[in-house]
Design an enzyme around this catalytic site. Structure first.
Site, short mmCIF file in Angstrom:
data_model
loop_
_atom_site.label_atom_id
_atom_site.label_comp_id
_atom_site.label_asym_id
_atom_site.label_seq_id
_atom_site.Cartn_x
_atom_site.Cartn_y
_atom_site.Cartn_z
N MET A 108 -0.12 1.17 4.95
CA MET A 108 -0.96 1.50 6.09
C MET A 108 -1.90 0.36 6.42
SD MET A 108 -2.11 5.39 5.11
CE MET A 108 -3.54 5.25 6.19
N ASP A 130 -4.27 -4.80 6.18
CA ASP A 130 -4.72 -5.67 5.10
C ASP A 130 -3.62 -6.68 4.79
OD1 ASP A 130 -6.28 -6.71 3.03
OD2 ASP A 130 -5.45 -5.30 1.55
N HIS A 136 -2.78 -1.21 -3.14
CA HIS A 136 -3.93 -0.33 -2.93
C HIS A 136 -3.80 0.90 -3.83
CE1 HIS A 136 -4.28 -2.07 1.42
NE2 HIS A 136 -4.72 -2.91 0.49
N SER A 165 0.86 -1.19 0.00
CA SER A 165 0.00 0.00 0.00
C SER A 165 0.89 1.24 0.00
CB SER A 165 -0.95 -0.03 1.20
OG SER A 165 -1.83 1.08 1.17
N THR A 166 0.84 2.05 1.04
CA THR A 166 1.62 3.29 1.09
C THR A 166 3.11 2.98 0.96
OG1 THR A 166 -0.04 4.18 2.59
CG2 THR A 166 2.04 5.39 2.42
#
Length: 397
Positions: free
Chosen positions: A334, A337, A241, A214-215
């Site tokens: 972040m 997940d 993401h 993600s991030t």
């Protein structure tokens, strides 16, 4: 922060994230300011209309994080980015743009050049005024990226008082590691300050590799996949993401960097050796067996962990098919997940590798699997590609 930061004013409250806004629209900057300063942990200390002004302002007023527009007169965001990082290398930068193919391309280039993340702005000021989800996402990303590295807040008339004690945001525990071979019940967190527990290594040669991120994920993916040879036979499935359009551009970048076929997944597509598949924005990506073939499916089922695509559905489907022949990598991001999906993978005999805290932009997703005792290895980003290669090129016993 650097030692040349200005001393806090009398009565300042510590522990606040200082923000610079860079956007050519004064209206947008005003809306951003009101949204951010409604949170007592955030303070907008600089607001300017182009990249050149941002560089000058940063020399006068060091900040923790910059929200940087892409398209601006005088100096655009991509041009300003390296200059801002030169002035204050530790500053975190979030690129902000409307969702177009051009802006997605520029945002990914910016992340390769040092930006930490991006946000997609609503396309009009009226949409921005009412876009609560966007405001919440932006605030969450700011807090996750900056974590506990904060500055004094200079109180202003009409600003809400900051609570006397606010726990650090995104603070991750020290990554001490217990001896390999230790056991811990999946999803049972370690004691605070205790060592991370590693699971035994799985010795089956993986038939497929899955990556969740993600991030900070695009930057991490570029490095990991760039370290793999183009003749690696295992297919690689990636859930990052990202919204639609961004995932298309990400796949194009990965094709060039990895020097092997990479594309957004297509429903009904048969997995091919050596190919990389990226979950498209707004679809969960899973795999099903059809006879001797493994087929990709794209689902519009509800978001999981507030995400679609999400890592957990991908991991559950792969665990059911591959069991011990599945290697999973959880990269920077972040939230958590991938943690529950990783639990299913471990119960099916597969192996989880987590990125370490020091090399992660945000140690949320990898930290969740690490502290749950699901990882067989916790590695710095530079070691993950070589580890994948070593596991993938082994011959079956």
């Amino acid at each position: 922060m650097a030692s040349d930061l200005p001393a806090p004013a009398t009565g300042a409250r510590d522990g606040v994230i200082r923000v610079m806004l860079v956007d050519d629209s004064a209206v947008i900057r005003g809306l951003f300011t009101r949204a951010l300063e409604a949170d007592p942990e955030l303070q907008v200390v600089a607001s300017v209309g182009d990249g050149k002004m941002a560089v000058a302002a940063l020399k006068r007023t060091p900040v923790d994080i910059i929200i940087l527009d892409i398209e601006m007169p005088v100096m655009d965001g991509l041009t300003a980015l390296p200059l801002l990082k030169e002035v204050l290398p530790e500053v975190r930068v979030i690129m902000a743009s409307t969702l177009t193919r051009k802006n997605a391309e520029v945002s990914l280039r910016a992340m390769r050049d040092g930006a930490a993340d991006y946000v997609t702005k609503p396309s009009s000021t009226s949409e921005l005024t009412s876009a609560e989800h966007f405001k919440q996402e932006l605030i969450a990303k700011i807090k996750a990226l900056v974590g506990s590295r904060r500055s004094p807040r200079l109180d202003r008339p009409g600003m809400p008082p900051r609570p006397a004690s606010v726990p650090p945001v995104g603070q991750a525990a020290t990554a001490a590691v217990a001896p390999a071979g230790s056991e811990r019940h999946p999803l049972f967190p370690r004691a605070k300050g205790g060592p991370l527990t590693l699971r035994p290594m799985v010795h089956d040669v993986p038939e497929v590799i899955a990556i969740g991120s993600s991030t900070g994920g695009p930057q991490a993916l570029f490095q990991v996949l760039g370290n793999l040879p183009k003749n690696l036979r295992q297919p690689i499935l990636i859930t990052q993401h990202m919204p639609a359009t961004f995932t298309t551009i990400l796949a194009e970048h990965l094709t060039r960097i990895a020097d092997r076929p990479c594309s957004e997944a297509v429903d009904g597509q048969v997995l091919q050796p050596g190919h990389i598949y990226v979950a498209p924005g707004d679809f969960h990506m899973i795999v099903e067996s059809q006879g001797t073939s493994k087929v990709l499916r794209l689902l519009k089922t509800p978001p999981e962990n507030f995400c679609r695509p999400a890592v957990d559905p991908m991991l559950r489907s792969l665990a059911a098919i591959y069991g011990r022949r599945l290697l999973v990598i959880i990269l920077t991001g972040m939230g958590q997940d991938g943690m529950r999906g990783s639990d299913v993978v471990v119960q099916s005999g597969g192996m989880i590798i987590g990125q370490d805290e020091a090399s992660s932009v945000v140690w949320g997703m990898p930290g969740a699997v690490a502290t749950a005792g699901l990882c067989s290895q916790i590695l710095p980003l530079s070691d993950i590609g070589p580890f994948i290669l070593k596991q993938a090129m082994r011959t079956a016993a």
